[in-house]
Design a protein around this motif. Sequence first.
Motif, PDB file in Angstrom:
ATOM      1  N   THR A   1       0.835  -1.208   0.000  1.00  0.00           N
ATOM      2  CA  THR A   1       0.000   0.000   0.000  1.00  0.00           C
ATOM      3  C   THR A   1       0.866   1.252   0.000  1.00  0.00           C
ATOM      4  O   THR A   1       0.601   2.211  -0.735  1.00  0.00           O
ATOM      5  CB  THR A   1      -0.936   0.000   1.210  1.00  0.00           C
ATOM      6  N   ILE A   2       1.919   1.246   0.814  1.00  0.00           N
ATOM      7  CA  ILE A   2       2.816   2.402   0.866  1.00  0.00           C
ATOM      8  C   ILE A   2       3.563   2.555  -0.451  1.00  0.00           C
ATOM      9  O   ILE A   2       3.669   3.662  -1.002  1.00  0.00           O
ATOM     10  CB  ILE A   2       3.807   2.271   2.037  1.00  0.00           C
ATOM     11  N   ALA A   3       4.082   1.453  -0.992  1.00  0.00           N
ATOM     12  CA  ALA A   3       4.817   1.521  -2.259  1.00  0.00           C
ATOM     13  C   ALA A   3       3.914   2.026  -3.383  1.00  0.00           C
ATOM     14  O   ALA A   3       4.326   2.856  -4.202  1.00  0.00           O
ATOM     15  CB  ALA A   3       5.393   0.146  -2.604  1.00  0.00           C
TER      16      ALA A   3
ATOM     17  N   GLY B   1       9.016  -6.899  -5.994  1.00  0.00           N
ATOM     18  CA  GLY B   1       9.966  -7.971  -5.689  1.00  0.00           C
ATOM     19  C   GLY B   1       9.374  -9.058  -4.820  1.00  0.00           C
ATOM     20  O   GLY B   1      10.108  -9.879  -4.269  1.00  0.00           O
ATOM     21  N   ASP B   2       8.052  -9.074  -4.699  1.00  0.00           N
ATOM     22  CA  ASP B   2       7.354 -10.044  -3.852  1.00  0.00           C
ATOM     23  C   ASP B   2       6.706 -11.102  -4.736  1.00  0.00           C
ATOM     24  O   ASP B   2       6.084 -10.781  -5.753  1.00  0.00           O
ATOM     25  CB  ASP B   2       6.277  -9.323  -3.030  1.00  0.00           C
ATOM     26  N   ARG B   3       6.838 -12.362  -4.362  1.00  0.00           N
ATOM     27  CA  ARG B   3       6.272 -13.452  -5.173  1.00  0.00           C
ATOM     28  C   ARG B   3       4.757 -13.329  -5.328  1.00  0.00           C
ATOM     29  O   ARG B   3       4.188 -13.785  -6.318  1.00  0.00           O
ATOM     30  CB  ARG B   3       6.633 -14.812  -4.565  1.00  0.00           C
ATOM     31  N   GLN B   4       4.083 -12.740  -4.369  1.00  0.00           N
ATOM     32  CA  GLN B   4       2.635 -12.582  -4.469  1.00  0.00           C
ATOM     33  C   GLN B   4       2.231 -11.639  -5.595  1.00  0.00           C
ATOM     34  O   GLN B   4       1.116 -11.729  -6.114  1.00  0.00           O
ATOM     35  CB  GLN B   4       2.062 -12.076  -3.141  1.00  0.00           C
ATOM     36  N   GLY B   5       3.104 -10.724  -5.951  1.00  0.00           N
ATOM     37  CA  GLY B   5       2.835  -9.827  -7.070  1.00  0.00           C
ATOM     38  C   GLY B   5       1.700  -8.855  -6.834  1.00  0.00           C
ATOM     39  O   GLY B   5       1.047  -8.419  -7.790  1.00  0.00           O
ATOM     40  N   SER B   6       1.467  -8.453  -5.593  1.00  0.00           N
ATOM     41  CA  SER B   6       0.333  -7.580  -5.290  1.00  0.00           C
ATOM     42  C   SER B   6       0.478  -6.194  -5.905  1.00  0.00           C
ATOM     43  O   SER B   6      -0.500  -5.604  -6.382  1.00  0.00           O
ATOM     44  CB  SER B   6       0.156  -7.455  -3.771  1.00  0.00           C
ATOM     45  N   LEU B   7       1.694  -5.661  -5.900  1.00  0.00           N
ATOM     46  CA  LEU B   7       1.901  -4.334  -6.489  1.00  0.00           C
ATOM     47  C   LEU B   7       1.705  -4.397  -8.004  1.00  0.00           C
ATOM     48  O   LEU B   7       1.087  -3.496  -8.595  1.00  0.00           O
ATOM     49  CB  LEU B   7       3.305  -3.821  -6.153  1.00  0.00           C
ATOM     50  N   LEU B   8       2.189  -5.455  -8.618  1.00  0.00           N
ATOM     51  CA  LEU B   8       1.982  -5.650 -10.055  1.00  0.00           C
ATOM     52  C   LEU B   8       0.491  -5.706 -10.376  1.00  0.00           C
ATOM     53  O   LEU B   8       0.019  -5.039 -11.308  1.00  0.00           O
ATOM     54  CB  LEU B   8       2.666  -6.940 -10.505  1.00  0.00           C
ATOM     55  N   THR B   9      -0.248  -6.472  -9.600  1.00  0.00           N
ATOM     56  CA  THR B   9      -1.694  -6.600  -9.830  1.00  0.00           C
ATOM     57  C   THR B   9      -2.393  -5.259  -9.666  1.00  0.00           C
ATOM     58  O   THR B   9      -3.239  -4.877 -10.490  1.00  0.00           O
ATOM     59  CB  THR B   9      -2.299  -7.623  -8.860  1.00  0.00           C
ATOM     60  N   ALA B  10      -2.046  -4.539  -8.600  1.00  0.00           N
ATOM     61  CA  ALA B  10      -2.703  -3.259  -8.334  1.00  0.00           C
ATOM     62  C   ALA B  10      -2.469  -2.264  -9.468  1.00  0.00           C
ATOM     63  O   ALA B  10      -3.407  -1.616  -9.951  1.00  0.00           O
ATOM     64  CB  ALA B  10      -2.216  -2.677  -7.014  1.00  0.00           C
ATOM     65  N   LEU B  11      -1.239  -2.152  -9.911  1.00  0.00           N
ATOM     66  CA  LEU B  11      -0.940  -1.178 -10.960  1.00  0.00           C
ATOM     67  C   LEU B  11      -1.484  -1.623 -12.315  1.00  0.00           C
ATOM     68  O   LEU B  11      -1.831  -0.792 -13.150  1.00  0.00           O
ATOM     69  CB  LEU B  11       0.568  -0.931 -11.027  1.00  0.00           C
ATOM     70  N   THR B  12      -1.591  -2.932 -12.524  1.00  0.00           N
ATOM     71  CA  THR B  12      -2.237  -3.427 -13.738  1.00  0.00           C
ATOM     72  C   THR B  12      -3.707  -3.042 -13.748  1.00  0.00           C
ATOM     73  O   THR B  12      -4.291  -2.755 -14.808  1.00  0.00           O
ATOM     74  CB  THR B  12      -2.079  -4.955 -13.846  1.00  0.00           C
ATOM     75  N   ASN B  13      -4.321  -2.992 -12.567  1.00  0.00           N
ATOM     76  CA  ASN B  13      -5.735  -2.610 -12.462  1.00  0.00           C
ATOM     77  C   ASN B  13      -5.986  -1.160 -12.882  1.00  0.00           C
ATOM     78  O   ASN B  13      -7.132  -0.790 -13.151  1.00  0.00           O
ATOM     79  CB  ASN B  13      -6.239  -2.820 -11.029  1.00  0.00           C
ATOM     80  N   ARG B  14      -4.933  -0.349 -12.927  1.00  0.00           N
ATOM     81  CA  ARG B  14      -5.090   1.041 -13.377  1.00  0.00           C
ATOM     82  C   ARG B  14      -5.454   1.104 -14.847  1.00  0.00           C
ATOM     83  O   ARG B  14      -6.005   2.101 -15.310  1.00  0.00           O
ATOM     84  CB  ARG B  14      -3.797   1.832 -13.165  1.00  0.00           C
ATOM     85  N   SER B  15      -5.096   0.040 -15.592  1.00  0.00           N
ATOM     86  CA  SER B  15      -5.356   0.003 -17.033  1.00  0.00           C
ATOM     87  C   SER B  15      -4.705   1.219 -17.700  1.00  0.00           C
ATOM     88  O   SER B  15      -3.511   1.450 -17.535  1.00  0.00           O
ATOM     89  CB  SER B  15      -6.859  -0.051 -17.298  1.00  0.00           C
TER      90      SER B  15
ATOM     91  N   ALA C   1      -6.255   1.216  -3.016  1.00  0.00           N
ATOM     92  CA  ALA C   1      -5.263   0.235  -3.461  1.00  0.00           C
ATOM     93  C   ALA C   1      -5.885  -0.863  -4.303  1.00  0.00           C
ATOM     94  O   ALA C   1      -5.265  -1.347  -5.263  1.00  0.00           O
ATOM     95  CB  ALA C   1      -4.546  -0.359  -2.251  1.00  0.00           C
ATOM     96  N   GLY C   2      -7.100  -1.256  -3.978  1.00  0.00           N
ATOM     97  CA  GLY C   2      -7.752  -2.319  -4.735  1.00  0.00           C
ATOM     98  C   GLY C   2      -7.925  -1.982  -6.199  1.00  0.00           C
ATOM     99  O   GLY C   2      -7.962  -2.875  -7.053  1.00  0.00           O
ATOM    100  N   ALA C   3      -8.014  -0.696  -6.499  1.00  0.00           N
ATOM    101  CA  ALA C   3      -8.162  -0.249  -7.882  1.00  0.00           C
ATOM    102  C   ALA C   3      -6.850   0.264  -8.460  1.00  0.00           C
ATOM    103  O   ALA C   3      -6.826   0.829  -9.555  1.00  0.00           O
ATOM    104  CB  ALA C   3      -9.225   0.850  -7.959  1.00  0.00           C
ATOM    105  N   GLY C   4      -5.765   0.082  -7.713  1.00  0.00           N
ATOM    106  CA  GLY C   4      -4.473   0.571  -8.174  1.00  0.00           C
ATOM    107  C   GLY C   4      -4.323   2.068  -8.072  1.00  0.00           C
ATOM    108  O   GLY C   4      -3.517   2.678  -8.791  1.00  0.00           O
ATOM    109  N   LEU C   5      -5.092   2.689  -7.192  1.00  0.00           N
ATOM    110  CA  LEU C   5      -5.085   4.143  -7.063  1.00  0.00           C
ATOM    111  C   LEU C   5      -4.380   4.572  -5.784  1.00  0.00           C
ATOM    112  O   LEU C   5      -4.314   3.830  -4.805  1.00  0.00           O
ATOM    113  CB  LEU C   5      -6.520   4.684  -7.023  1.00  0.00           C
ATOM    114  N   SER C   6      -3.894   5.797  -5.800  1.00  0.00           N
ATOM    115  CA  SER C   6      -3.465   6.413  -4.551  1.00  0.00           C
ATOM    116  C   SER C   6      -4.687   7.076  -3.924  1.00  0.00           C
ATOM    117  O   SER C   6      -5.701   7.314  -4.597  1.00  0.00           O
ATOM    118  CB  SER C   6      -2.379   7.455  -4.803  1.00  0.00           C
TER     119      SER C   6
END
Length: 209
Positions: A17-19, A38-52, A179-184
């Motif tokens: 969330t902070i990143a 750098g996390d195997r879960q890929g949560s940051l990747l998923t969140a930013l992908t949701n920004r479309s 964060a769920g939508a890849g937003l700040s």
Amino acid sequence: MSIIAVLNTKGGVGKTTIALNLAVGRALQGCNVLAVDGDRQGSLLTALTNRSDREPIVAVAHYVDGQALRQQVQRAVALYDDIVIDAGGRDNTALRAALLLADKVIIPFLPRSFDVWALDDMNALLSEARAIKEVEAWALLTMADARGNDNAAASEAVPDGVQRMPVTVGRRKAFADAAGAGLSVLELPGNRDAKAAAELQALLAAVFN
């Protein structure tokens, strides 16, 4: 140009969330930002992908191997104004690579005993990294309680070698919703949480200025 690494060997402290908020918040300020997951879960990747295709665009890459993360970030340095790395949840090669790449390390922690103790683990890793290069490290109190003495007690327990971030991030639903939508939290519609937005603005100023 800054490389900011958001790290902790303990999960559940709000790293991603902070990143996410640092990367998107910096992009909103007009900077060309690369986010590195750098996390195997890929949560940051998923969140930013949701920004479309939402502006501003934040480039994102996913490297869970420390050597790959180090090599690719070093190659990207000339292409971006800032790079934000999210790694950890455990002691692994990606976290250690991020430690050595970072101009500044942000260590989110909660006002709970287990989280404060995890700062000692991070401090030990910082000591190892500092045998190779100087590393600036800041402990950031996240999900801070609205009242009570836990916040102050946790802040006082930050070990030597880690500075206390002069701002905190409260336990606010707005951060999770965004964060769920890849937003700040700065991008939430008109009914956004003004306190959350103010906290992020203060954090951006503390980290990048």
